[in-house]
Each structure stands twice: as structure tokens, then as C-alpha cells.
Design an enzyme around this catalytic site. Structure first.
Site, PDB file in Angstrom:
ATOM      1  N   ASP A   1      -6.460   1.322   0.989  1.00 21.34           N
ATOM      2  CA  ASP A   1      -6.462   1.317   2.381  1.00 21.34           C
ATOM      3  C   ASP A   1      -8.083   0.730   2.523  1.00 21.34           C
ATOM      4  O   ASP A   1      -8.762   0.294   1.732  1.00 21.34           O
ATOM      5  CB  ASP A   1      -6.246   2.736   2.709  1.00 21.34           C
ATOM      6  CG  ASP A   1      -7.332   3.763   2.493  1.00 21.34           C
ATOM      7  OD1 ASP A   1      -8.343   3.405   1.430  1.00 21.34           O
ATOM      8  OD2 ASP A   1      -7.272   4.742   2.900  1.00 21.34           O
TER       9      ASP A   1
ATOM     10  N   LYS B   1       0.898  -1.090   0.063  1.00 18.63           N
ATOM     11  CA  LYS B   1      -0.233  -0.019  -0.069  1.00 18.63           C
ATOM     12  C   LYS B   1       1.116   1.247  -0.038  1.00 18.63           C
ATOM     13  O   LYS B   1       0.617   2.181  -0.858  1.00 18.63           O
ATOM     14  CB  LYS B   1      -0.907   0.004   1.093  1.00 18.63           C
ATOM     15  CG  LYS B   1      -1.873   1.275   1.302  1.00 18.63           C
ATOM     16  CD  LYS B   1      -2.854   1.249   2.603  1.00 18.63           C
ATOM     17  CE  LYS B   1      -1.802   1.764   3.667  1.00 18.63           C
ATOM     18  NZ  LYS B   1      -2.558   2.189   4.992  1.00 18.63           N
TER      19      LYS B   1
END
Length: 234
Positions: free
Chosen positions: A146, A128
Site C-alpha cells: 500500500d 494488493k
């Protein structure tokens, strides 16, 4: 049981939702402040388990003191901990930032690498965070998954998965590659403002007519309007 939409219909709906989110959030962007790849990488690491607003308060001081990887590598740990303390988990994060600076100096000449494969080898950097840096510091199409992106992707019917890597693959297959970075910012903005985890403001949602999960939250506009958060979040 009724069959789900065809693949072509799913792609069309996903792209319509993305276009509508672009209209609703023309200024959608990352809400962490930064001026260089190293600053964004550090800010993203600090953002774990805290808010972007808190990180931006911390980095105003931090970035004035530490401008390069070598500065983090040589940092006094106690001083660094004191500066980043408001971001939470400061001991763990200070240790990570020092190790990050050392790794960048030892393996990449003090520069932040611009490939996913290299970024994820760095301390504190998962997929991420790497995608955030690729998209916003280097302008390479990327999808950072997320909690907001994951939640909205499931609500929109773009994925059935909870694993971020699988969600990234599913969403990436539905949207044009050139749209990936902007799309994940739009999803985050919509998730923070309207499509909340517990009570989404369905009745005040600009993509309600396209959303297969319409009705998970209040559908009455007056009630839903009270749930909308306007920010700022940074």
C-alpha cells in the site's frame, strides 16, 4: 558519486530493520476486523479511499446481514448501498460487492479461493487486496504494497520503484519469505505512526540509525515526538 551498499549489505540492513520493527511493534496486525476470508475480502474492498476505522464501523452492521457470498450475490442494491454509505463511493462499492458474490458463487462454489492467480480474477480484487487475503485469511506469506509500504521501502533504500508490483518483488527479495506478511504489517504500523509522508518523525524513530533517509523530517527528538501518532487506527 559514491557507490551504494553491496547486495549483501542491503539484505543485512533490511533484515535488521525488520527485526527492529518487530521489537517496536510486537502486536502489528491488520487493522480491519474480520472472522472469515469473505469478510476480509469485503472489508479490503471497502477500505479503498477511506480509513480502517470507518470500514470497521460499517462492517459491524454489514457482516451481521451478509454472511456468505450468496448473500452478496442476491443483495438488494439500495439496501446494501445504505449500509456501506459511510465508507464512501458506496454506489461503486455496492456494485462491486454484488458482482463479487456472483463471481464467487458461479466460479468457486461460494468460497474465497486461496491463490493469487484466482483471487485477482474477482471483481474489485487487485494484487494488493489478494495479498492481504492470502496473508491474513489463509496464512500464506504475502506482501501487500500500500502507500505506507511503498513509501517506507523507498526511504529504507529497499527499492527505487514506484510501481507496486516491482516494489513487492524488491522487498520480497530482501526479507525471508516467512516474514513477508508480518513485515508489511510492521511497515504499515510504522508508516501510520512515525514515518509520515510529509513530516516523518525522524528524531523519534526507532530505526533512525539504520535509515538512509534519516533527516527527511525533524531530527530533534522533542519536535519529532509531537509528530508521532498513537492511534487507534481501527
Amino acid at each position: 558519486m559514491e557507490p551504494g551498499p553491496s547486495r549483501a549489505a542491503l539484505v543485512r540492513r533490511a533484515r535488521r530493520i525488520n527485526r527492529e520493527l518487530a521489537r517496536l511493534y510486537p502486536d502489528a496486525r491488520i487493522e480491519l476486523n474480520f472472522t472469515s476470508p469473505i469478510e476480509l475480502l469485503v472489508a479490503a474492498i471497502l477500505s479503498a479511499r477511506t480509513t480502517d476505522r470507518r470500514v470497521n464501523e460499517v462492517t459491524r452492521v454489514l457482516f451481521a446481514r451478509y454472511r456468505a457470498a450468496a448473500a452478496y450475490a442476491a443483495a438488494d442494491r439500495a439496501e446494501l448501498e445504505q449500509i456501506i454509505r459511510p465508507a464512501g463511493y458506496y454506489r461503486e462499492k455496492a456494485k462491486t460487492l454484488i458482482a463479487l458474490g456472483q463471481a464467487l458463487c458461479d466460479r468457486f462454489g461460494g468460497e474465497v479461493p486461496d491463490t493469487l492467480e484466482e483471487l485477482v480474477t474477482l471483481p474489485g480484487v487487485g494484487r494488493k487486496t489478494a495479498n492481504v487475503v492470502l496473508g491474513d485469511a489463509f496464512g500464506k506469506p504475502s506482501l501487500a504494497v500500500d502507500t505506507h509500504v511503498a513509501r517506507l521501502a523507498r526511504r529504507f533504500g529497499w527499492t527505487a520503484h514506484r510501481d507496486p508490483d516491482k516494489i513487492e518483488q524488491d522487498v520480497g527479495a530482501l526479507l525471508p519469505r516467512r516474514e513477508w506478511t508480518a513485515a508489511f504489517h510492521r511497515l504499515i504500523w510504522h508508516g501510520r505512526r512515525v514515518c509520515h509522508a510529509r513530516r516523518p518523525a525522524c528524531g523519534a524513530c526507532g530505526v533512525a540509525r539504520l535509515c538512509p533517509s534519516f533527516g527527511e523530517g525533524p531530527t530533534d527528538e522533542q519536535t519529532a515526538r509531537k509528530l508521532v501518532k498513537t492511534g487507534p487506527f481501527s
